[in-house]
Write a protein that holds these residues in place. Structure first.
Motif, PDB file in Angstrom:
ATOM      1  N   GLU A   2       0.812  -1.219   0.000  1.00  0.00           N
ATOM      2  CA  GLU A   2       0.000   0.000   0.000  1.00  0.00           C
ATOM      3  C   GLU A   2       0.843   1.265   0.000  1.00  0.00           C
ATOM      4  O   GLU A   2       0.298   2.368  -0.011  1.00  0.00           O
ATOM      5  CB  GLU A   2      -0.924   0.000   1.234  1.00  0.00           C
ATOM      6  CG  GLU A   2      -1.807  -1.227   1.351  1.00  0.00           C
ATOM      7  CD  GLU A   2      -2.677  -1.422   0.126  1.00  0.00           C
ATOM      8  OE1 GLU A   2      -3.227  -0.420  -0.366  1.00  0.00           O
ATOM      9  OE2 GLU A   2      -2.802  -2.572  -0.347  1.00  0.00           O
ATOM     10  N   CYS A   3       2.167   1.118   0.038  1.00  0.00           N
ATOM     11  CA  CYS A   3       3.045   2.288   0.106  1.00  0.00           C
ATOM     12  C   CYS A   3       3.313   2.837  -1.296  1.00  0.00           C
ATOM     13  O   CYS A   3       3.623   2.071  -2.220  1.00  0.00           O
ATOM     14  CB  CYS A   3       4.374   1.932   0.768  1.00  0.00           C
ATOM     15  SG  CYS A   3       4.232   1.563   2.527  1.00  0.00           S
ATOM     16  N   ILE A   4       3.227   4.125  -1.442  1.00  0.00           N
ATOM     17  CA  ILE A   4       3.576   4.764  -2.710  1.00  0.00           C
ATOM     18  C   ILE A   4       5.077   4.702  -2.930  1.00  0.00           C
ATOM     19  O   ILE A   4       5.558   4.462  -4.037  1.00  0.00           O
ATOM     20  CB  ILE A   4       3.084   6.226  -2.718  1.00  0.00           C
ATOM     21  CG1 ILE A   4       1.550   6.266  -2.621  1.00  0.00           C
ATOM     22  CG2 ILE A   4       3.563   6.966  -3.965  1.00  0.00           C
ATOM     23  CD1 ILE A   4       0.980   7.665  -2.486  1.00  0.00           C
ATOM     24  N   PHE A   5       5.837   4.891  -1.853  1.00  0.00           N
ATOM     25  CA  PHE A   5       7.296   4.883  -1.944  1.00  0.00           C
ATOM     26  C   PHE A   5       7.842   3.757  -1.086  1.00  0.00           C
ATOM     27  O   PHE A   5       7.530   3.658   0.099  1.00  0.00           O
ATOM     28  CB  PHE A   5       7.875   6.217  -1.475  1.00  0.00           C
ATOM     29  CG  PHE A   5       9.373   6.208  -1.337  1.00  0.00           C
ATOM     30  CD1 PHE A   5      10.183   6.256  -2.465  1.00  0.00           C
ATOM     31  CD2 PHE A   5       9.979   6.132  -0.086  1.00  0.00           C
ATOM     32  CE1 PHE A   5      11.567   6.244  -2.339  1.00  0.00           C
ATOM     33  CE2 PHE A   5      11.366   6.115   0.045  1.00  0.00           C
ATOM     34  CZ  PHE A   5      12.152   6.172  -1.090  1.00  0.00           C
ATOM     35  N   VAL A   6       8.628   2.884  -1.678  1.00  0.00           N
ATOM     36  CA  VAL A   6       9.328   1.822  -0.960  1.00  0.00           C
ATOM     37  C   VAL A   6      10.821   2.107  -1.065  1.00  0.00           C
ATOM     38  O   VAL A   6      11.347   2.247  -2.171  1.00  0.00           O
ATOM     39  CB  VAL A   6       9.025   0.432  -1.559  1.00  0.00           C
ATOM     40  CG1 VAL A   6       9.838  -0.643  -0.845  1.00  0.00           C
ATOM     41  CG2 VAL A   6       7.536   0.130  -1.457  1.00  0.00           C
ATOM     42  N   PRO A   7      11.531   2.239   0.064  1.00  0.00           N
ATOM     43  CA  PRO A   7      12.964   2.519   0.002  1.00  0.00           C
ATOM     44  C   PRO A   7      13.700   1.541  -0.903  1.00  0.00           C
ATOM     45  O   PRO A   7      13.391   0.344  -0.937  1.00  0.00           O
ATOM     46  CB  PRO A   7      13.413   2.370   1.463  1.00  0.00           C
ATOM     47  CG  PRO A   7      12.179   2.674   2.262  1.00  0.00           C
ATOM     48  CD  PRO A   7      11.040   2.146   1.450  1.00  0.00           C
ATOM     49  N   THR A   8      14.655   2.058  -1.651  1.00  0.00           N
ATOM     50  CA  THR A   8      15.373   1.221  -2.619  1.00  0.00           C
ATOM     51  C   THR A   8      16.084   0.053  -1.951  1.00  0.00           C
ATOM     52  O   THR A   8      16.228  -1.014  -2.557  1.00  0.00           O
ATOM     53  CB  THR A   8      16.386   2.063  -3.397  1.00  0.00           C
ATOM     54  OG1 THR A   8      17.287   2.710  -2.470  1.00  0.00           O
ATOM     55  CG2 THR A   8      15.678   3.130  -4.226  1.00  0.00           C
TER      56      THR A   8
END
Length: 293
Positions: free
Chosen positions: A153-159
């Motif tokens: 559900e996260c728009i941004f996932v840490p690389t």
């Protein structure tokens, strides 16, 4: 008074454990403060300002609660001013001031960010070498199922939470589990053994009072476990500072993922990976050290 710091991989239940221990005599449990992201208070506030998450909310809510009359919008605005007045001070000095305010209770907080970076664990070692460390571990399968459901559900996932052996790169919770626990292991290797306390979340699930009693005895805390929902930080805060606890406290995990999280396995294909792979050998080896089979 020596602080008590709960260190864990994300989605291991660290904030929940802080709330539970905060019901005991001798502990003042506070939200996640993320104090080891910077040396200077002004630098820490700038990191919070530039971040995309709610990392600064816990410190604002704590300062509001202790010094500004509560956690409503007006108190949070005064908490901002309180911290701005200390921009030139070190984070350690600010924490010492807070610890003196809550004394004789010991400051207790969870931290799931520090274990992800050696630079943060080294700062913890330098700033609070007298602390008691509680290493909370959770089976990588149950941790991974819940973390993966939240990451969807996260728009941004840490690389650095992605596996780049796949295309497109796949978010893989075992990366954070392994990295955090390995960094904690390196840190506690430098810590006095009598101030390191490991607990498994499954043991808390099976026998909460007994597990907490054993941990409390080592930490110098006492009393029966109370209701952590009465903790001042247990609920979401006001609009200006809604966060303060780890995401798994408030995450709405689908029922199917919760059921899957209980079906523990060290060899089955990981349900969040599209390639049918199971855990990496390094994860399996470390999990076995924690008693998981």
């Amino acid at each position: 008074m020596r602080p008590i710091v709960i260190l864990a991989a994300p989605f291991s239940g660290a904030s929940w454990l802080a709330g539970v221990l905060g019901t005991l005599h001798g502990a003042c449990a506070v939200p996640q403060l993320f104090p080891y992201l910077a040396d200077n208070c002004g630098e820490l506030m700038e990191i919070f300002r530039l971040g995309q998450d709610e990392h600064g909310d816990g410190l604002l809510r704590l300062v509001g609660q202790l010094y500004c009359g509560g956690q409503d919008s007006a108190a949070i605005a005064r908490a901002q001013q309180w911290l701005q007045a200390r921009e030139q001070r070190s984070v350690a000095e600010v924490l010492d001031e807070i610890a003196a305010t809550v004394a004789p209770e010991r400051l207790l907080y969870a931290d799931c960010e520090t274990p992800l970076r050696p630079i943060y664990t080294r700062r913890l070692l330098r700033m609070h070498p007298e602390a008691d460390l509680v290493h909370l571990v959770r089976h990588p399968w149950s941790q991974g199922c819940r973390f993966a459901a939240w990451l969807r559900e996260c728009i941004f996932v840490p690389t650095d939470f992605r596996d780049y052996a796949l295309f497109p790169p796949c978010p893989d919770p075992q990366i954070a589990w392994l990295r955090a626990n390995e960094n904690i292991e390196r840190l506690i290797a430098q810590w006095p053994a009598d101030r390191v306390h490991r607990v498994r979340s499954e043991d808390l699930d099976h026998d909460l009072q007994g597990s907490v009693d054993r941990l409390a005895m080592r930490l110098g805390l006492s009393g029966r476990v109370g209701d952590p929902s009465r903790w001042p930080y247990a609920q979401r805060g006001c609009r200006e500072a809604p966060g303060g606890l780890e995401a798994d406290v408030w995450a709405d995990i689908p029922e199917a993922d919760e059921r899957l999280a209980t079906q523990l396995s060290m060899s089955a294909p990981l349900p969040w990976r599209p390639d049918g792979a199971s855990f990496a050998e390094e994860v399996k080896a470390l999990a076995r050290r924690y008693g998981y089979e």
